[in-house]
Scaffold this motif. Structure first.
Motif, short mmCIF file in Angstrom:
data_model
loop_
_atom_site.label_atom_id
_atom_site.label_comp_id
_atom_site.label_asym_id
_atom_site.label_seq_id
_atom_site.Cartn_x
_atom_site.Cartn_y
_atom_site.Cartn_z
N PHE A 66 0.78 -1.29 -0.10
CA PHE A 66 0.02 -0.25 -0.06
C PHE A 66 0.66 1.21 -0.09
O PHE A 66 0.58 2.06 -0.62
N GLY A 67 1.63 1.37 0.70
CA GLY A 67 2.66 2.49 1.01
C GLY A 67 3.45 2.60 -0.63
O GLY A 67 3.47 4.00 -0.98
N GLN A 68 3.92 1.83 -0.97
CA GLN A 68 4.54 1.84 -2.28
C GLN A 68 3.55 2.28 -3.38
O GLN A 68 4.02 3.19 -4.10
N VAL A 69 2.33 1.70 -3.44
CA VAL A 69 1.36 2.03 -4.36
C VAL A 69 1.07 3.47 -4.19
O VAL A 69 1.10 4.42 -5.34
N GLN A 83 2.83 6.20 -3.38
CA GLN A 83 4.12 6.76 -3.39
C GLN A 83 4.22 7.06 -5.09
O GLN A 83 4.67 7.85 -5.45
N VAL A 84 3.88 5.85 -5.73
CA VAL A 84 4.02 5.84 -7.33
C VAL A 84 2.85 6.30 -7.77
O VAL A 84 3.04 7.20 -8.74
N GLN A 85 1.72 5.85 -7.32
CA GLN A 85 0.32 6.54 -8.19
C GLN A 85 -0.14 7.86 -8.08
O GLN A 85 -0.57 8.40 -8.83
N PHE A 86 0.13 8.20 -6.68
CA PHE A 86 -0.13 9.76 -6.24
C PHE A 86 1.09 10.43 -5.70
O PHE A 86 1.30 10.91 -4.75
N ALA A 87 2.06 10.47 -6.91
CA ALA A 87 3.46 10.95 -6.22
C ALA A 87 3.46 12.38 -5.72
O ALA A 87 4.24 12.72 -5.09
N GLU A 88 2.44 13.10 -6.83
CA GLU A 88 2.49 14.54 -6.12
C GLU A 88 2.04 14.78 -4.97
O GLU A 88 2.29 15.83 -4.30
N THR A 89 1.16 13.79 -4.27
CA THR A 89 0.66 13.96 -2.99
C THR A 89 1.89 13.44 -1.84
O THR A 89 1.92 13.70 -0.93
N PHE A 90 2.11 12.33 -2.13
CA PHE A 90 2.99 11.67 -1.26
C PHE A 90 4.48 11.49 -1.85
O PHE A 90 5.10 10.37 -2.05
N ASN A 91 4.99 12.68 -1.80
CA ASN A 91 6.37 12.88 -2.54
C ASN A 91 7.42 12.64 -1.54
O ASN A 91 8.85 12.75 -1.54
N THR A 92 7.07 12.42 -0.21
CA THR A 92 8.06 11.90 0.90
C THR A 92 7.77 10.65 1.63
O THR A 92 6.42 10.56 1.81
N PRO A 93 8.49 9.92 2.24
CA PRO A 93 8.00 8.81 2.66
C PRO A 93 7.26 8.87 4.02
O PRO A 93 6.18 8.24 4.34
N VAL A 94 7.41 10.15 4.79
CA VAL A 94 6.33 10.20 6.10
C VAL A 94 5.09 10.50 5.62
O VAL A 94 4.20 10.13 6.24
N LYS A 95 4.78 11.21 4.59
CA LYS A 95 3.37 11.51 3.94
C LYS A 95 2.74 9.94 3.80
O LYS A 95 1.38 9.89 3.98
N ALA A 96 3.26 9.08 3.18
CA ALA A 96 2.69 7.91 2.90
C ALA A 96 2.39 7.00 3.94
O ALA A 96 1.57 6.41 4.06
N ALA A 97 3.52 7.06 4.99
CA ALA A 97 3.39 6.45 6.34
C ALA A 97 2.29 6.79 7.15
O ALA A 97 1.73 5.93 7.96
N TYR A 98 1.70 8.22 6.97
CA TYR A 98 0.65 8.51 7.89
C TYR A 98 -0.57 7.89 7.53
O TYR A 98 -1.48 7.67 8.31
N LEU A 99 -0.61 7.18 6.20
CA LEU A 99 -1.85 6.36 5.90
C LEU A 99 -1.45 4.72 5.77
O LEU A 99 -2.63 4.35 6.04
N THR A 100 -0.34 4.65 5.58
CA THR A 100 -0.30 2.85 5.35
C THR A 100 -0.92 2.04 6.53
O THR A 100 -1.33 1.04 6.18
N PHE A 101 -0.83 2.44 7.72
CA PHE A 101 -1.19 1.58 8.83
C PHE A 101 -2.67 1.52 8.96
O PHE A 101 -3.24 0.50 9.64
N ILE A 102 -3.44 2.63 8.41
CA ILE A 102 -4.86 2.44 8.66
C ILE A 102 -5.81 1.45 8.07
O ILE A 102 -6.63 0.67 8.75
N GLY A 103 -5.17 0.82 6.98
CA GLY A 103 -6.22 -0.19 6.43
C GLY A 103 -5.86 -1.68 7.08
O GLY A 103 -6.76 -2.18 7.63
N PRO A 104 -4.50 -1.87 7.34
CA PRO A 104 -4.00 -3.29 7.94
C PRO A 104 -4.65 -2.96 9.56
O PRO A 104 -5.13 -4.17 9.89
N LEU A 105 -4.77 -2.05 10.07
CA LEU A 105 -5.37 -1.69 11.57
C LEU A 105 -6.75 -2.32 11.53
O LEU A 105 -7.14 -3.10 12.09
#
Length: 449
Positions: A268-271, A273-295
């Motif tokens: 999820f985090g990689q997807v 960063q790749v598919q919405f690169a303009e929004t998730f242009n840093t790792p921490v921005k993606a990390a804010y969301l990646t845990f929600i679904g698995p949780l």
């Protein structure tokens, strides 16, 4: 510490015990036995099984976080990063078969100690070896080592399956699996904390956090868990399970549920960063969301087991796969429209539904063999325990396929739409299989689960 049970009645004497935490008389289906001490022992083993499995899942999914730290300084492209998340998934899937055998060979408590201790190897290695300039082959080896965490699930589920009566298996297995699955969002939250606090230059801290927790899991299992002597009598269970058609049907269904959960959790985090690169242009921005679904998918897994206990696992699984196909369709539409809010809604829905399906499919396994071998409780328990291991292994391969599907889709089409269409098609196949094998009137006349 020697596990004992109180005297039940003159006809049902106190359970005999052996040295080394072995219990040689375990009758969870006997209400008097269960109410007079059995329930407490089962609960204690469940608690420490969950904790050890939780740490195992975190180590297994460690690379879903580590790839977020591999920025431009490392020089790896998205296809290489997807492979780094696929490798531990594949190794973990392969280990689930021998880990299931290990419970019968060594005892549930003893193997939990061993399997927890093995987690130190990938954790210590990742804590000290990941830095700019590291060879890609070294990272592949480190990712493969993390696969040992994937085996813990199979041995834990087979062990807890033996502790609980049939009427509570859906709940117990759901709680056990859900508590373990929370290890996926937990390690992602640890990664978010490290990224937000120390930056992307400290990946080793994520793995380092787990080293003392692994020690606690191993020591706690040694002190508080028990082995069941009857597990030593579960010989040839894997061979007999391999001859059962239901084994392979349930394995396919588990690819759709657990395979989706673990595959999406890793990717999820990689997807994003790749598919919405303009929004998730840093790792921490993606990390804010990646845990929600698995949780959410982890927390709702026991609900899937409870719903299966009440309404029947096949009905819950059937409806759930229809909903998963709809959820994947939403994700595909959102991807084509470049709608991030709708995309997140669809993807998080997929996580939740995969969690529900995890619980309902695992409830189906003991229910199927209890009916098929009515009157032979030992055989039903032996085969269902082995099927849990086989289905868990094959289901985990689904996580590999998810990551490879994303990798190939991005390589070929520069987006993930082809992967989403493949997911929709597979969920539709699972709908047909569930109806044909377990819900048709002629099928329900043979086995109603």
């Amino acid at each position: 510490m020697t596990a004992t049970l109180p005297t039940i009645s003159p006809e049902r004497p106190e359970a005999k015990t052996l040295k080394g935490h072995w219990i040689d008389d375990w009758r969870p289906e006997d209400p008097a036995f269960w109410d007079n001490g059995g329930k407490q022992i089962a609960k204690r083993n469940l608690i420490f099984s969950i904790f050890s499995e939780h740490i195992g899942f975190s180590v297994w999914s460690l690379w879903s976080v580590m790839v977020l730290f591999l920025g431009p300084a490392y020089g790896f492209d998205p296809a290489q990063k997807f492979l780094l998340t696929a490798v531990p998934t594949l190794v973990g899937a392969a280990l689930r078969i021998p880990y299931t055998f290990a419970v019968a060979r060594f005892g549930g408590r003893n193997w939990t100690i061993i399997s927890a201790s093995l987690l130190l190897i990938p954790s210590i290695a990742a804590a000290f070896l990941i830095e700019p300039g590291v060879e890609y082959s070294t990272l592949l080896i480190l990712a493969a080592l993390a696969g040992v965490g994937g085996g813990n699930f199979a041995s834990s589920m087979a062990n807890i399956n033996a502790f609980y009566p049939d009427r509570l298996k859906g709940w117990a297995l759901g709680i056990n699996a859900g508590g373990g699955n929370i290890g996926v969002p937990a390690v992602q939250l640890v990664g978010l904390f490290v990224l937000a606090t120390f930056g992307a230059g400290s990946p080793g801290l994520v793995a380092g956090v787990y080293i003392p927790l692994i020690v606690i899991a191993a020591v706690g299992s040694a002190i508080y868990m028990d082995n069941l002597t009857q597990a030593r009598n579960e010989k040839r269970g894997m061979r007999d399970a391999a001859r059962e058609g239901h084994t392979w049907v349930m394995s396919v269904l588990y690819i759709g549920t657990f395979g989706s959960f673990i595959g999406f959790g890793f990717a999820f985090g990689q997807v994003l960063q790749v598919q919405f690169a303009e929004t998730f242009n840093t790792p921490v921005k993606a990390a804010y969301l990646t845990f929600i679904g698995p949780l959410l998918g982890s927390l709702i897994r026991p609900v899937g087991g409870a719903l299966a206990d009440r309404f029947g696992g096949s009905k819950v699984t059937f409806i759930n796969f229809i909903a998963m196909a709809a959820g994947a369709s939403i994700v595909l539409f959102a991807s084509q429209q470049r709608s991030l809010p709708l995309y997140l809604v669809g993807f998080i829905t997929l996580f939740i539904l995969s969690g529900l399906g995890n619980g309902s499919t695992y409830k189906m396994i003991p229910a199927i063999f209890k009916q098929k071998y009515a009157g032979d409780e030992h055989r039903a328990r032996r085969i269902s325990g082995a099927v849990i291991g086989i289905a868990g292994a094959i289901g985990a391969v689904g996580g590999v396929l998810v990551n490879l599907a994303f990798r190939q889709s991005f390589l070929t089409y520069k987006d993930a739409d082809a992967a989403y269409m493949a997911f929709i098609g597979f969920y539709a196949l699972c709908v047909v299989i569930t109806w044909a094998v377990y819900l048709r009137p002629s099928a329900r006349a043979k086995i109603a689960v």
